[in-house]
Each structure stands twice: as C-alpha cells, then as structure tokens.
Scaffold this active site. Structure first.
Site, PDB file in Angstrom:
ATOM      1  N   TYR A  22      -1.902  -1.481  10.418  1.00 38.10           N
ATOM      2  CA  TYR A  22      -2.055  -1.472   8.844  1.00 38.10           C
ATOM      3  C   TYR A  22      -0.562  -1.026   8.479  1.00 38.10           C
ATOM      4  CZ  TYR A  22      -3.845  -1.351   4.237  1.00 38.10           C
ATOM      5  OH  TYR A  22      -4.088  -1.591   2.867  1.00 38.10           O
TER       6      TYR A  22
ATOM      7  N   SER B  52       1.000  -1.130  -0.025  1.00 37.89           N
ATOM      8  CA  SER B  52       0.054  -0.200   0.126  1.00 37.89           C
ATOM      9  C   SER B  52       0.814   1.386   0.017  1.00 37.89           C
ATOM     10  CB  SER B  52      -0.796   0.043   1.323  1.00 37.89           C
ATOM     11  OG  SER B  52      -1.502   1.196   1.344  1.00 37.89           O
TER      12      SER B  52
END
Ligand code: NAD
Length: 260
Positions: A155, A142
């Site tokens: 995350y 990401s």
C-alpha cells in the site's frame, strides 16, 4: 467551485470516499459515472443520487482489466459527451508484516492501485486530448504517499508511486490543458478502515481502541478522523481548478498527521 456539465468518472465510487466524491460532483453540476467492481452497488448509488438517470450512471469496471476499463470509459463518453475529470480512487488494503506477506496479495494490491490508475488514465486522456477542452486527473493517494506504516508494504509502495504517475501526467498533459494532482487523506472511517482495525489489533497485539487512538490518530493535531466530506471537497476544488498553475501536486488532508 462549479463543475457545470463537466463529465466525471470516479472509480471505486460505490462506497466510502469515492461515493461522497460522486455525490458532491453531482451537487456541483457534473455528470458522473460511478465505476466500480461491484456493479449492483454502483447502479444503486447512481439511482440514489440521480433517480432520473440523466446525470449519473453506474459502470461495471474492474480497474485492473484493460478491456473493462476501455469499454467503461467509452460507454461514459458516448452517454455524456466526453470525459473532463477522472478520479482514480478504487483501492483495497491488506495488512501483514513483509515476512508473511503473500506474493499474490502484493501483486493484487499493486494491480488495483497502480495498474488501475494507469489504465483509467490512459483511457481518459485519449478523450481529454481529442476534445481540446482540458481536463483534471485526480489520484487518491494517502498520507501513505508520504509516510510509511508497519504492515502496509504494498500500500505504501503503491501510494508513493501514484505521486510519480501524477507528475508525469502533469508534464505530458500540460499542452492539452490537462492537470493532474494527488489527494492524500489521513484515516477516514470507511469499510476499508473499519476492516483494518481488528486486523491491526491482532497483528500488533493491542486493543482496537489503541489501534484507533495510539496508531491511526496518534499524530493528528486533534485526535480526529478525516471525513469523506473533507476529501470530497478537496476533489471538487481540484476538479474545477481552471489552469495549469495547480498541477503535479499532492495535497495532504489529514488533521495534521503529516505536514509537508
Ligand atoms: P472502500 O472500501 O469504502 O471503497 C473502495 C471501493 O473500491 C469499493 O466500492 C470497491 O468495490 C471498489 N473496488 C475495489 N477493487 C476494485 C477494482 N479492482 N475495480 C474497481 N473498483 C474496485 O474504501 P475507501 O476507504 O473509500 O477508499 C477509497 C480510496 O481512498 C482507496 O484508494 C484508498 O486507498 C484511499 N484512502 C482511504 C483512506 C481511508 O482511511 N479510508 C485513507 C487514505 C486513502
């Protein structure tokens, strides 16, 4: 880029980004295993993309469960004749400030993103090394593999960690012709992101429109979401790239949100 008769496993492929990667891999000639926690959705996706069942299969797999991962990868190798490509994509998102983050949620998120990547990699490398025809391991990172955002401690931690894993796989896999890279998308409108918009609006005390335009897309060059197609095209390119020249890298696909 042709993936003719390559065998690919895509985790989390019953939804969102993974689903489009499975679709584009099939279009490029691959045989594809759609591995997901949600077996009904995985089987439905396989049937939608390949009604004959000859080139796509659904696989029940919780990527945090070693026995399920090993059994699933064995089943794919047995049906399709080995494993050439792994896309470790399954993931979730949980948002909260660190002081309120439940330890159980921290561990759950790290397990899916990091344990899942490790277990699927280990199971697939065994086949790639034994087959002697190389391979490609792709991790779904990401922009949060490079950048931080508030409310996303586990995350951001996990996505940074995947870059480390990819670099080790690149070094260990090189002598077997196995390449390893990370795709780092910006925000993509999938169920994972749609769920976050109202959650972030509540946590940050702003409107959902402001979450989209002032938080998610504020730093892009054009105020646009990245699409599943953008990410899947990158996966096709990395899966088919033929040499160790492109390994150990992380490619950001984010409308310029993050520039290396
Ligand atoms: P999604 O929610 O649409 O799909 C995720 C899939 O993973 C679902 O089918 C779900 O059933 C599956 N899954 C969840 N836990 C699992 C487990 N333990 N074992 C197996 N499968 C499991 O999400 P998405 O947006 O397509 O995200 C896919 C990946 O892309 C994730 O790793 C996510 O972090 C990453 N990503 C997403 C975005 C985005 O904006 N959507 C941006 C960057 C990276």
């Amino acid at each position: 880029m042709s993936l003719t008769d390559k065998v690919a496993v895509v985790t989390g492929a019953a939804s969102g980004i993974g689903k489009d990667i499975a679709k584009q891999f099939l279009a490029a000639g691959a045989k594809v295993a759609i591995a997901d926690l949600n077996i009904d959705a995985a089987n439905a996706t396989a049937a939608e993309f390949d009604p004959s069942g000859a080139r796509a299969m659904g696989v029940a797999m919780d990527v945090t469960n070693e026995d399920q991962v090993n059994a699933g990868i064995e089943a794919v190798a047995a049906k399709f004749g080995g494993i050439d490509v792994l896309v470790s994509n399954a993931g979730i998102q949980i948002v909260a400030p660190i002081q309120d983050f439940a330890f159980a949620d921290w561990k759950k998120l790290l397990a899916i993103h990091l344990d899942g990547a490790f277990l699927t990699t280990k199971a697939c490398l065994k086949h790639m090394y034994a087959q002697g025809r190389g391979g490609s391991v792709i991790y779904m990172g990401s922009v949060h593999s490079k950048e931080a955002s508030k409310l996303k401690a586990p995350y951001v931690t996990a996505k940074h960690g995947l870059i480390g894993l990819a670099k080790v796989v690149a070094k260990e896999g090189a002598e077997h012709g196995v390449r390893s890279n990370v795709i780092c998308p910006g925000f993509v409108r999938t169920p994972l992101v749609d769920k976050q918009i109202p959650e972030q609006a509540k946590e940050l005390g702003i409107s959902e429109d402001d979450v989209i335009h002032k938080v998610m897309l504020a730093d892009t060059v054009d105020g646009e979401f990245t699409t599943v197609d953008d990410v899947a095209q990158t996966a096709v390119f990395l899966a088919g790239f033929p040499t160790n020249a492109l390994t150990g890298q992380s490619i950001v696909v984010s409308h310029g949100w993050f520039m290396q």
